[in-house]
Design a protein around this motif. Structure first.
Motif, PDB file in Angstrom:
ATOM      1  N   LEU A   1       0.845  -1.192   0.000  1.00  0.00           N
ATOM      2  CA  LEU A   1       0.000   0.000   0.000  1.00  0.00           C
ATOM      3  C   LEU A   1       0.887   1.250   0.000  1.00  0.00           C
ATOM      4  O   LEU A   1       1.780   1.367   0.834  1.00  0.00           O
ATOM      5  CB  LEU A   1      -0.905  -0.015   1.236  1.00  0.00           C
ATOM      6  N   ILE A   2       0.653   2.152  -0.970  1.00  0.00           N
ATOM      7  CA  ILE A   2       1.430   3.390  -1.048  1.00  0.00           C
ATOM      8  C   ILE A   2       0.473   4.582  -1.160  1.00  0.00           C
ATOM      9  O   ILE A   2      -0.705   4.418  -1.436  1.00  0.00           O
ATOM     10  CB  ILE A   2       2.416   3.380  -2.234  1.00  0.00           C
ATOM     11  N   SER A   3       1.009   5.770  -0.985  1.00  0.00           N
ATOM     12  CA  SER A   3       0.228   7.005  -1.078  1.00  0.00           C
ATOM     13  C   SER A   3       0.203   7.514  -2.510  1.00  0.00           C
ATOM     14  O   SER A   3       1.227   7.481  -3.184  1.00  0.00           O
ATOM     15  CB  SER A   3       0.923   8.070  -0.272  1.00  0.00           C
ATOM     16  N   THR A   4      -0.943   8.000  -2.962  1.00  0.00           N
ATOM     17  CA  THR A   4      -1.065   8.659  -4.260  1.00  0.00           C
ATOM     18  C   THR A   4      -1.926   9.899  -4.066  1.00  0.00           C
ATOM     19  O   THR A   4      -2.576  10.041  -3.027  1.00  0.00           O
ATOM     20  CB  THR A   4      -1.746   7.746  -5.322  1.00  0.00           C
ATOM     21  N   PRO A   5      -1.974  10.797  -5.050  1.00  0.00           N
ATOM     22  CA  PRO A   5      -2.855  11.967  -4.931  1.00  0.00           C
ATOM     23  C   PRO A   5      -4.338  11.582  -4.855  1.00  0.00           C
ATOM     24  O   PRO A   5      -5.177  12.399  -4.493  1.00  0.00           O
ATOM     25  CB  PRO A   5      -2.586  12.763  -6.207  1.00  0.00           C
ATOM     26  N   TYR A   6      -4.659  10.341  -5.202  1.00  0.00           N
ATOM     27  CA  TYR A   6      -6.046   9.863  -5.208  1.00  0.00           C
ATOM     28  C   TYR A   6      -6.377   9.056  -3.952  1.00  0.00           C
ATOM     29  O   TYR A   6      -7.436   8.467  -3.856  1.00  0.00           O
ATOM     30  CB  TYR A   6      -6.293   9.014  -6.462  1.00  0.00           C
ATOM     31  N   GLY A   7      -5.440   9.019  -3.013  1.00  0.00           N
ATOM     32  CA  GLY A   7      -5.601   8.228  -1.800  1.00  0.00           C
ATOM     33  C   GLY A   7      -4.650   7.040  -1.828  1.00  0.00           C
ATOM     34  O   GLY A   7      -3.913   6.836  -2.788  1.00  0.00           O
ATOM     35  N   SER A   8      -4.658   6.252  -0.782  1.00  0.00           N
ATOM     36  CA  SER A   8      -3.799   5.072  -0.724  1.00  0.00           C
ATOM     37  C   SER A   8      -4.188   4.089  -1.819  1.00  0.00           C
ATOM     38  O   SER A   8      -5.368   3.921  -2.117  1.00  0.00           O
ATOM     39  CB  SER A   8      -3.934   4.382   0.628  1.00  0.00           C
ATOM     40  N   ALA A   9      -3.169   3.464  -2.416  1.00  0.00           N
ATOM     41  CA  ALA A   9      -3.418   2.508  -3.501  1.00  0.00           C
ATOM     42  C   ALA A   9      -2.440   1.348  -3.375  1.00  0.00           C
ATOM     43  O   ALA A   9      -1.314   1.512  -2.897  1.00  0.00           O
ATOM     44  CB  ALA A   9      -3.255   3.185  -4.865  1.00  0.00           C
ATOM     45  N   TRP A  10      -2.882   0.198  -3.818  1.00  0.00           N
ATOM     46  CA  TRP A  10      -2.024  -0.982  -3.841  1.00  0.00           C
ATOM     47  C   TRP A  10      -1.143  -0.946  -5.085  1.00  0.00           C
ATOM     48  O   TRP A  10      -1.590  -0.539  -6.157  1.00  0.00           O
ATOM     49  CB  TRP A  10      -2.858  -2.256  -3.857  1.00  0.00           C
ATOM     50  N   ILE A  11       0.119  -1.362  -4.929  1.00  0.00           N
ATOM     51  CA  ILE A  11       1.035  -1.495  -6.045  1.00  0.00           C
ATOM     52  C   ILE A  11       1.707  -2.865  -5.938  1.00  0.00           C
ATOM     53  O   ILE A  11       1.925  -3.368  -4.821  1.00  0.00           O
ATOM     54  CB  ILE A  11       2.088  -0.364  -6.059  1.00  0.00           C
ATOM     55  N   TYR A  12       1.997  -3.464  -7.079  1.00  0.00           N
ATOM     56  CA  TYR A  12       2.736  -4.726  -7.098  1.00  0.00           C
ATOM     57  C   TYR A  12       4.209  -4.419  -7.323  1.00  0.00           C
ATOM     58  O   TYR A  12       4.595  -3.890  -8.358  1.00  0.00           O
ATOM     59  CB  TYR A  12       2.211  -5.645  -8.205  1.00  0.00           C
ATOM     60  N   LEU A  13       5.035  -4.742  -6.324  1.00  0.00           N
ATOM     61  CA  LEU A  13       6.471  -4.522  -6.398  1.00  0.00           C
ATOM     62  C   LEU A  13       7.176  -5.840  -6.673  1.00  0.00           C
ATOM     63  O   LEU A  13       6.797  -6.888  -6.141  1.00  0.00           O
ATOM     64  CB  LEU A  13       6.991  -3.913  -5.099  1.00  0.00           C
ATOM     65  N   TYR A  14       8.206  -5.783  -7.493  1.00  0.00           N
ATOM     66  CA  TYR A  14       8.956  -6.974  -7.882  1.00  0.00           C
ATOM     67  C   TYR A  14       9.875  -7.396  -6.733  1.00  0.00           C
ATOM     68  O   TYR A  14      10.478  -6.537  -6.081  1.00  0.00           O
ATOM     69  CB  TYR A  14       9.778  -6.666  -9.136  1.00  0.00           C
ATOM     70  N   ILE A  15       9.977  -8.691  -6.477  1.00  0.00           N
ATOM     71  CA  ILE A  15      10.762  -9.152  -5.327  1.00  0.00           C
ATOM     72  C   ILE A  15      11.964 -10.021  -5.708  1.00  0.00           C
ATOM     73  O   ILE A  15      12.705 -10.457  -4.838  1.00  0.00           O
ATOM     74  CB  ILE A  15       9.873  -9.928  -4.321  1.00  0.00           C
ATOM     75  N   ARG A  16      12.178 -10.262  -6.989  1.00  0.00           N
ATOM     76  CA  ARG A  16      13.322 -11.085  -7.430  1.00  0.00           C
ATOM     77  C   ARG A  16      14.504 -10.179  -7.813  1.00  0.00           C
ATOM     78  O   ARG A  16      14.360  -8.973  -7.947  1.00  0.00           O
ATOM     79  CB  ARG A  16      12.921 -11.931  -8.640  1.00  0.00           C
ATOM     80  N   SER A  17      15.638 -10.796  -8.059  1.00  0.00           N
ATOM     81  CA  SER A  17      16.816 -10.043  -8.479  1.00  0.00           C
ATOM     82  C   SER A  17      16.603  -9.457  -9.876  1.00  0.00           C
ATOM     83  O   SER A  17      16.024 -10.101 -10.744  1.00  0.00           O
ATOM     84  CB  SER A  17      18.038 -10.972  -8.498  1.00  0.00           C
ATOM     85  N   LEU A  18      17.106  -8.254 -10.062  1.00  0.00           N
ATOM     86  CA  LEU A  18      17.035  -7.605 -11.371  1.00  0.00           C
ATOM     87  C   LEU A  18      18.419  -7.447 -11.989  1.00  0.00           C
ATOM     88  O   LEU A  18      18.608  -6.648 -12.901  1.00  0.00           O
ATOM     89  CB  LEU A  18      16.331  -6.252 -11.244  1.00  0.00           C
ATOM     90  N   ASP A  19      19.385  -8.222 -11.513  1.00  0.00           N
ATOM     91  CA  ASP A  19      20.735  -8.185 -12.086  1.00  0.00           C
ATOM     92  C   ASP A  19      20.664  -8.513 -13.574  1.00  0.00           C
ATOM     93  O   ASP A  19      20.095  -9.537 -13.965  1.00  0.00           O
ATOM     94  CB  ASP A  19      21.661  -9.192 -11.393  1.00  0.00           C
ATOM     95  N   GLY A  20      21.222  -7.645 -14.384  1.00  0.00           N
ATOM     96  CA  GLY A  20      21.255  -7.871 -15.824  1.00  0.00           C
ATOM     97  C   GLY A  20      19.970  -7.525 -16.558  1.00  0.00           C
ATOM     98  O   GLY A  20      19.903  -7.639 -17.776  1.00  0.00           O
ATOM     99  N   VAL A  21      18.938  -7.103 -15.826  1.00  0.00           N
ATOM    100  CA  VAL A  21      17.665  -6.737 -16.459  1.00  0.00           C
ATOM    101  C   VAL A  21      17.737  -5.263 -16.850  1.00  0.00           C
ATOM    102  O   VAL A  21      18.136  -4.426 -16.045  1.00  0.00           O
ATOM    103  CB  VAL A  21      16.475  -6.980 -15.490  1.00  0.00           C
ATOM    104  N   PRO A  22      17.367  -4.930 -18.101  1.00  0.00           N
ATOM    105  CA  PRO A  22      17.463  -3.530 -18.520  1.00  0.00           C
ATOM    106  C   PRO A  22      16.463  -2.625 -17.805  1.00  0.00           C
ATOM    107  O   PRO A  22      15.290  -2.968 -17.673  1.00  0.00           O
ATOM    108  CB  PRO A  22      17.178  -3.569 -20.025  1.00  0.00           C
ATOM    109  N   ARG A  23      16.979  -1.488 -17.365  1.00  0.00           N
ATOM    110  CA  ARG A  23      16.117  -0.486 -16.732  1.00  0.00           C
ATOM    111  C   ARG A  23      15.496   0.380 -17.822  1.00  0.00           C
ATOM    112  O   ARG A  23      16.135   0.677 -18.831  1.00  0.00           O
ATOM    113  CB  ARG A  23      16.940   0.378 -15.784  1.00  0.00           C
ATOM    114  N   ILE A  24      14.250   0.777 -17.619  1.00  0.00           N
ATOM    115  CA  ILE A  24      13.574   1.694 -18.536  1.00  0.00           C
ATOM    116  C   ILE A  24      13.800   3.088 -17.956  1.00  0.00           C
ATOM    117  O   ILE A  24      13.085   3.524 -17.049  1.00  0.00           O
ATOM    118  CB  ILE A  24      12.077   1.346 -18.669  1.00  0.00           C
TER     119      ILE A  24
END
Length: 117
Positions: free
Chosen positions: A80-103
């Motif tokens: 659960l995180i804060s947004t201008p529209y109120g608290s909202a659920w977000i899905y956060l990644y929990i695995r390693s991102l080594d070698g994965v390209p960042r956008i």
């Protein structure tokens, strides 16, 4: 309840049909997070940068469907995180991102476009 989405669940993206019965509340630039390209879908983790997102009002049945969709990979946790529209659920990644390209631009929709300065 609300959910904040940043990738394939956004409008006109591959999994946007999951949001058909959700109420779009607005766009949001989420500060303090980094976006990565896993191929067919993205990953977000806390970090430097911003991520372009959409916030929706959803019911418990949509939340259950999204939990099922995300739990199939066991790669995400819901927070659960804060947004201008109120608290909202977000899905956060929990695995390693080594070698994965960042956008670098933080926008999944524009992931194949060069980043402008």
């Amino acid at each position: 309840m609300r959910i904040i989405v940043y990738g394939s669940l956004r409008r006109k993206q591959g999994n946007s049909h999951w949001m058909t019965n959700a109420q779009w509340l607005g766009d949001h630039e989420l500060e303090g997070y980094a976006l990565y390209n896993l191929g067919h879908y993205p990953a977000v983790i806390p970090g430097e940068g911003k991520v372009y997102c959409e916030v929706y009002r959803i019911n418990s049945s949509i939340m259950a469907e999204l939990d099922e969709l995300k739990s199939n990979t066991k790669d995400y946790r819901r927070e659960l995180i804060s947004t201008p529209y109120g608290s909202a659920w977000i899905y956060l990644y929990i695995r390693s991102l080594d070698g994965v390209p960042r956008i670098e631009g933080g926008d999944w929709v524009k992931r194949n476009e060069p980043v402008s300065e």
